[in-house]
Design an enzyme around this catalytic site. Structure first.
Site, PDB file in Angstrom:
ATOM      1  N   GLN A 168       0.798  -1.216   0.000  1.00 16.32           N
ATOM      2  CA  GLN A 168       0.000   0.000   0.000  1.00 16.32           C
ATOM      3  C   GLN A 168       0.832   1.268   0.000  1.00 16.32           C
ATOM      4  O   GLN A 168       0.343   2.322  -0.388  1.00 16.32           O
ATOM      5  CB  GLN A 168      -0.937  -0.002   1.208  1.00 16.32           C
ATOM      6  CG  GLN A 168      -1.973  -1.104   1.136  1.00 16.32           C
ATOM      7  CD  GLN A 168      -2.892  -1.127   2.347  1.00 16.32           C
ATOM      8  OE1 GLN A 168      -2.635  -1.831   3.314  1.00 16.32           O
ATOM      9  NE2 GLN A 168      -3.955  -0.345   2.307  1.00 16.32           N
ATOM     10  N   ARG A 224       4.199   0.982  12.541  1.00 17.58           N
ATOM     11  CA  ARG A 224       3.870  -0.384  12.127  1.00 17.58           C
ATOM     12  C   ARG A 224       3.920  -0.425  10.603  1.00 17.58           C
ATOM     13  O   ARG A 224       3.208   0.337   9.941  1.00 17.58           O
ATOM     14  CB  ARG A 224       2.480  -0.772  12.628  1.00 17.58           C
ATOM     15  CG  ARG A 224       2.000  -2.121  12.110  1.00 17.58           C
ATOM     16  CD  ARG A 224       0.626  -2.454  12.686  1.00 17.58           C
ATOM     17  NE  ARG A 224       0.148  -3.732  12.194  1.00 17.58           N
ATOM     18  CZ  ARG A 224      -0.911  -3.888  11.387  1.00 17.58           C
ATOM     19  NH1 ARG A 224      -1.614  -2.829  10.988  1.00 17.58           N
ATOM     20  NH2 ARG A 224      -1.273  -5.077  10.986  1.00 17.58           N
ATOM     21  N   HIS A 256       1.151  -8.816   5.169  1.00 14.31           N
ATOM     22  CA  HIS A 256      -0.032  -7.955   5.243  1.00 14.31           C
ATOM     23  C   HIS A 256      -0.842  -8.162   3.961  1.00 14.31           C
ATOM     24  O   HIS A 256      -0.800  -7.355   3.034  1.00 14.31           O
ATOM     25  CB  HIS A 256       0.396  -6.496   5.404  1.00 14.31           C
ATOM     26  CG  HIS A 256      -0.737  -5.558   5.739  1.00 14.31           C
ATOM     27  ND1 HIS A 256      -0.865  -4.928   6.948  1.00 14.31           N
ATOM     28  CD2 HIS A 256      -1.790  -5.142   5.017  1.00 14.31           C
ATOM     29  CE1 HIS A 256      -1.936  -4.162   6.951  1.00 14.31           C
ATOM     30  NE2 HIS A 256      -2.527  -4.268   5.774  1.00 14.31           N
ATOM     31  N   ASN A 288      -1.529 -10.209   8.946  1.00 12.04           N
ATOM     32  CA  ASN A 288      -2.539  -9.179   9.156  1.00 12.04           C
ATOM     33  C   ASN A 288      -3.873  -9.613   8.548  1.00 12.04           C
ATOM     34  O   ASN A 288      -3.951  -9.940   7.357  1.00 12.04           O
ATOM     35  CB  ASN A 288      -2.116  -7.865   8.488  1.00 12.04           C
ATOM     36  CG  ASN A 288      -3.171  -6.790   8.672  1.00 12.04           C
ATOM     37  OD1 ASN A 288      -3.354  -6.283   9.777  1.00 12.04           O
ATOM     38  ND2 ASN A 288      -3.902  -6.466   7.613  1.00 12.04           N
ATOM     39  N   GLU A 289      -4.903  -9.597   9.353  1.00 16.90           N
ATOM     40  CA  GLU A 289      -6.290  -9.834   8.911  1.00 16.90           C
ATOM     41  C   GLU A 289      -6.482 -11.088   8.055  1.00 16.90           C
ATOM     42  O   GLU A 289      -7.098 -11.027   6.989  1.00 16.90           O
ATOM     43  CB  GLU A 289      -6.832  -8.614   8.159  1.00 16.90           C
ATOM     44  CG  GLU A 289      -6.943  -7.375   9.018  1.00 16.90           C
ATOM     45  CD  GLU A 289      -7.566  -6.180   8.288  1.00 16.90           C
ATOM     46  OE1 GLU A 289      -7.922  -6.316   7.109  1.00 16.90           O
ATOM     47  OE2 GLU A 289      -7.684  -5.117   8.920  1.00 16.90           O
ATOM     48  N   ASN A 292      -7.625  -5.091  14.684  1.00 18.92           N
ATOM     49  CA  ASN A 292      -7.881  -3.938  13.826  1.00 18.92           C
ATOM     50  C   ASN A 292      -9.351  -3.619  13.950  1.00 18.92           C
ATOM     51  O   ASN A 292     -10.201  -4.392  13.526  1.00 18.92           O
ATOM     52  CB  ASN A 292      -7.569  -4.259  12.354  1.00 18.92           C
ATOM     53  CG  ASN A 292      -6.084  -4.480  12.131  1.00 18.92           C
ATOM     54  OD1 ASN A 292      -5.280  -4.219  13.019  1.00 18.92           O
ATOM     55  ND2 ASN A 292      -5.740  -4.945  10.947  1.00 18.92           N
ATOM     56  N   TYR A 303     -12.498  -0.841  13.476  1.00 18.31           N
ATOM     57  CA  TYR A 303     -12.966   0.395  12.846  1.00 18.31           C
ATOM     58  C   TYR A 303     -14.326   0.822  13.384  1.00 18.31           C
ATOM     59  O   TYR A 303     -14.537   1.988  13.654  1.00 18.31           O
ATOM     60  CB  TYR A 303     -13.007   0.230  11.321  1.00 18.31           C
ATOM     61  CG  TYR A 303     -11.613   0.215  10.728  1.00 18.31           C
ATOM     62  CD1 TYR A 303     -11.036   1.387  10.281  1.00 18.31           C
ATOM     63  CD2 TYR A 303     -10.878  -0.962  10.664  1.00 18.31           C
ATOM     64  CE1 TYR A 303      -9.749   1.391   9.766  1.00 18.31           C
ATOM     65  CE2 TYR A 303      -9.591  -0.968  10.153  1.00 18.31           C
ATOM     66  CZ  TYR A 303      -9.027   0.215   9.706  1.00 18.31           C
ATOM     67  OH  TYR A 303      -7.749   0.215   9.206  1.00 18.31           O
ATOM     68  N   GLU A 362      -4.937  -1.228  14.152  1.00 22.18           N
ATOM     69  CA  GLU A 362      -5.511  -0.299  13.175  1.00 22.18           C
ATOM     70  C   GLU A 362      -6.788   0.281  13.743  1.00 22.18           C
ATOM     71  O   GLU A 362      -7.627  -0.448  14.276  1.00 22.18           O
ATOM     72  CB  GLU A 362      -5.849  -1.007  11.848  1.00 22.18           C
ATOM     73  CG  GLU A 362      -4.645  -1.452  11.064  1.00 22.18           C
ATOM     74  CD  GLU A 362      -5.018  -2.105   9.725  1.00 22.18           C
ATOM     75  OE1 GLU A 362      -6.153  -1.913   9.246  1.00 22.18           O
ATOM     76  OE2 GLU A 362      -4.158  -2.820   9.184  1.00 22.18           O
ATOM     77  N   TRP A 404      -4.587   3.945  11.789  1.00 22.33           N
ATOM     78  CA  TRP A 404      -4.491   3.610  10.376  1.00 22.33           C
ATOM     79  C   TRP A 404      -5.002   4.813   9.616  1.00 22.33           C
ATOM     80  O   TRP A 404      -6.150   5.178   9.776  1.00 22.33           O
ATOM     81  CB  TRP A 404      -5.324   2.383  10.002  1.00 22.33           C
ATOM     82  CG  TRP A 404      -5.115   2.050   8.554  1.00 22.33           C
ATOM     83  CD1 TRP A 404      -5.868   2.493   7.491  1.00 22.33           C
ATOM     84  CD2 TRP A 404      -4.051   1.270   8.005  1.00 22.33           C
ATOM     85  NE1 TRP A 404      -5.337   2.022   6.304  1.00 22.33           N
ATOM     86  CE2 TRP A 404      -4.219   1.269   6.602  1.00 22.33           C
ATOM     87  CE3 TRP A 404      -2.964   0.578   8.557  1.00 22.33           C
ATOM     88  CZ2 TRP A 404      -3.342   0.603   5.737  1.00 22.33           C
ATOM     89  CZ3 TRP A 404      -2.100  -0.081   7.701  1.00 22.33           C
ATOM     90  CH2 TRP A 404      -2.297  -0.069   6.312  1.00 22.33           C
ATOM     91  N   GLU A 449      -5.394   2.208  -1.258  1.00 21.46           N
ATOM     92  CA  GLU A 449      -6.375   1.538  -0.392  1.00 21.46           C
ATOM     93  C   GLU A 449      -6.833   0.219  -1.013  1.00 21.46           C
ATOM     94  O   GLU A 449      -7.140   0.164  -2.204  1.00 21.46           O
ATOM     95  CB  GLU A 449      -7.572   2.455  -0.119  1.00 21.46           C
ATOM     96  CG  GLU A 449      -7.630   2.952   1.306  1.00 21.46           C
ATOM     97  CD  GLU A 449      -7.462   1.871   2.341  1.00 21.46           C
ATOM     98  OE1 GLU A 449      -8.060   0.789   2.193  1.00 21.46           O
ATOM     99  OE2 GLU A 449      -6.706   2.082   3.306  1.00 21.46           O
TER     100      GLU A 449
HETATM  101  O1  IFM Z   1      -6.069  -0.421   4.300  1.00 21.92           O
HETATM  102  C1  IFM Z   1      -6.625  -1.467   5.022  1.00 21.92           C
HETATM  103  C2  IFM Z   1      -5.536  -2.308   5.662  1.00 21.92           C
HETATM  104  O2  IFM Z   1      -4.625  -2.771   4.747  1.00 21.92           O
HETATM  105  C3  IFM Z   1      -6.165  -3.495   6.346  1.00 21.92           C
HETATM  106  N1  IFM Z   1      -7.178  -3.074   7.263  1.00 21.92           N
HETATM  107  C4  IFM Z   1      -8.180  -2.158   6.773  1.00 21.92           C
HETATM  108  C5  IFM Z   1      -7.521  -0.978   6.111  1.00 21.92           C
HETATM  109  C6  IFM Z   1      -8.583   0.021   5.627  1.00 21.92           C
HETATM  110  O3  IFM Z   1      -9.396  -0.528   4.663  1.00 21.92           O
END
Ligand code: IFM
Length: 511
Positions: A53, A109, A153, A198-199, A340, A342, A409, A456, A463
């Protein structure tokens, strides 16, 4: 009777969801009382990014493609964009680290691009890739900024995808462990915080169920535009292999490095919170199913050594089994859990849906709330409710034995032009961050063992959801400028002053 009307159930449901947002606005107004020094000793504040990214330099210095390069170059992004240049951190890392220092970041990070370091996924290390990450880490350390490093990631070398379908194969475990070994050996003298994946709980849904992310695999009638795949089995197989790869890398770290390097290792999952649309038993049960499939899918094996019973009951033999040895290796294979977070999403019980944007995973859960449109759009419609973080942390504390947690995040998405006056004056993001950090403090006071918080993202980047059509950065990046000039947003200034408070008070108290 005149003046008395019956509210339709759907209207009542609408109200339950929206009341949450309105109450939260009040909570935000009451903020401003918290300061950096309210957080426990050792707590760390930072901001994050990920290799594909932010780095750019996609075809430079020996880097070979990852599954993200393949995906974007096939024109799969909504805006046809790629991460070829992205924020060009590869060429601007020195000024970026200086900016981090000026902002007052305590930690950064970032992720290592496996295919930059070991371009074929296994075999020879790329000396220029090694050099880049050594330089970045040294620069951070020189400024006193802790590097928190993710090994994967959402990007894996394309060669491994071509060779054996990447994380669908058990061969992935060995290659990931060897890659992790290289990282521990080369960087572990300075890197004390490792995140294996990650995720992964979203990677396999987007990549192998909906197919709207790399490696772009799905099967009829789920997902769109895949030439191959199996939405019914692959998400579960992929997640299983990722869990085993994580456990294997952690075992290696613990056996060969941890005692000498004195670092910590964990895994990071997407951790949304869910609220039932109504207080009905069906919706409440749907919320729990959602939590089991979303968090429990990874946290249950890590804490208890097996998948949640709900998943086993619903998915049956499509859900792989752990051997006794696997379970043993998985249990407690973390020093911290990365979350993470949101926001929260409304969840409603919904028996079986099929449509071409649907997901087989969501069909398994039988919920509505994530299923309509596609999972990848979910973050754009999330209501802001910072108490979702408190609820999440309390749930994790109670259900998973209060593990050490790092919020890896948290941030607010902005849409459209990222450099105009409105995008730079991002007061909404300031309110969001302030309110979530407050919630975090309340959770800590309520007994959650949270060790760190990362915004984040540090700066705008490519994105994953929609390329350059949205942004999360504390700093804006002008993607029309060849030099990718960075501009501070209001949120960068706010975060900086929040972080500086402790330094000021620390100075005062040391006199
Ligand atoms: O940009 C992403 C990130 O790579 C992983 N978590 C969510 C973010 C926002 O969409």
């Amino acid at each position: 009777m005149v003046g008395l009307m019956r509210l339709s159930p759907s209207f009542i449901c609408f109200m339950c969801v929206h009341a949450v947002v309105m109450v939260d606005a009040h909570l935000q107004l009451s903020s401003g009382l918290m300061s950096r020094s309210d957080f426990p000793t050792g707590f760390v504040f930072g901001a994050g990014s990920s290799a594909y990214q932010i780095e750019g330099a996609a075809a430079e210095d020996g880097r070979k493609p990852s599954i993200w390069d393949t995906f974007t170059h096939a024109g799969k992004m909504i805006d046809m964009s790629t991460g070829d240049i992205a924020s060009d951190q590869y060429h601007h890392y020195k000024e970026d680290v200086k900016l981090m220092h000026e902002t007052g970041l305590e930690a950064y990070r970032f992720s290592i691009s496996w295919n930059r370091l070991i371009p074929d996924g296994h075999g020879a290390v790329n000396p220029k890739g090694l050099n880049y990450y050594n330089n970045l880490i040294n620069e951070l350390v020189d400024y006193g900024i802790e590097p928190h490093v993710t090994l994967s990631h959402l990007d894996i070398p394309r060669s491994l995808q071509d060779e054996y379908d990447g994380y669908l194969s058990p061969k992935f475990i060995e290659d990931f462990t060897a890659y992790a070994d290289t990282c521990f050996k080369e960087f572990g003298d300075r890197v004390k915080h490792w995140i294996t994946f990650n995720e992964p709980n979203i990677q396999t849904i987007t990549g192998n169920d909906l197919g709207n992310g790399p490696p772009n695999r799905c099967s009829y009638p789920f997902g769109v535009n895949c030439s191959t795949g199996n939405s019914t089995t692959e998400p579960y197989i992929g997640a299983h292999m990722i869990l085993l790869s994580h456990a294997s890398a952690v075992q290696l770290y613990r056996e060969n490095y941890q005692e000498i390097q004195k670092g910590q290792i964990g895994i990071t999952i997407l951790a949304l919170w869910f609220e039932p649309v109504c207080d009905s038993p069906d919706d409440i049960a749907a919320k729990q199913r959602m939590l089991d499939f979303h968090l429990g899918w990874f946290l249950d094996p890590l804490v208890y050594g097996d998948y949640p019973a709900t998943m086993r009951n619903i998915v049956g033999s499509r859900l792989p089994f752990f051997t006794e040895n696997d379970s043993k290796q998985l249990k407690s294979s973390y020093d911290f859990i990365g979350l993470n977070h949101y926001s929260s999403l409304p969840v409603e019980d919904q028996p079986i849906t099929f449509n071409k944007y649907g997901s087989d995973y969501i069909r398994d859960i039988s919920v509505k709330g994530l299923s309509s449109k596609s999972l990848h759009q979910m973050k754009s419609t999330m209501p802001v409710d910072s108490r979702s973080l408190q609820r999440l942390l309390e749930y994790v504390n109670l259900k998973y034995k209060n593990p050490a947690v790092v919020i890896h995040e948290n941030g607010l998405r902005g849409h459209g032009d990222n450099c105009n006056a409105q995008a730079l004056n991002d007061t909404e993001r300031v309110e969001y961050l302030q309110s979530y950090i407050e919630s975090l403090l309340l959770s800590i006071r309520n007994g959650s063992d949270v060790r760190g918080y990362f915004v984040w993202s540090f700066m705008d980047c490519f994105e994953l959801i929609d390329g350059y059509r949205s942004h999360y950065g504390l700093y804006a990046v002008d993607f029309n400028d060849a030099r990718r000039k960075r501009y501070p947003r209001m949120s960068a200034k706010w975060f900086s002053s929040f972080l500086a408070k402790e330094k000021n008070s620390a100075k005062i108290s040391s006199h």
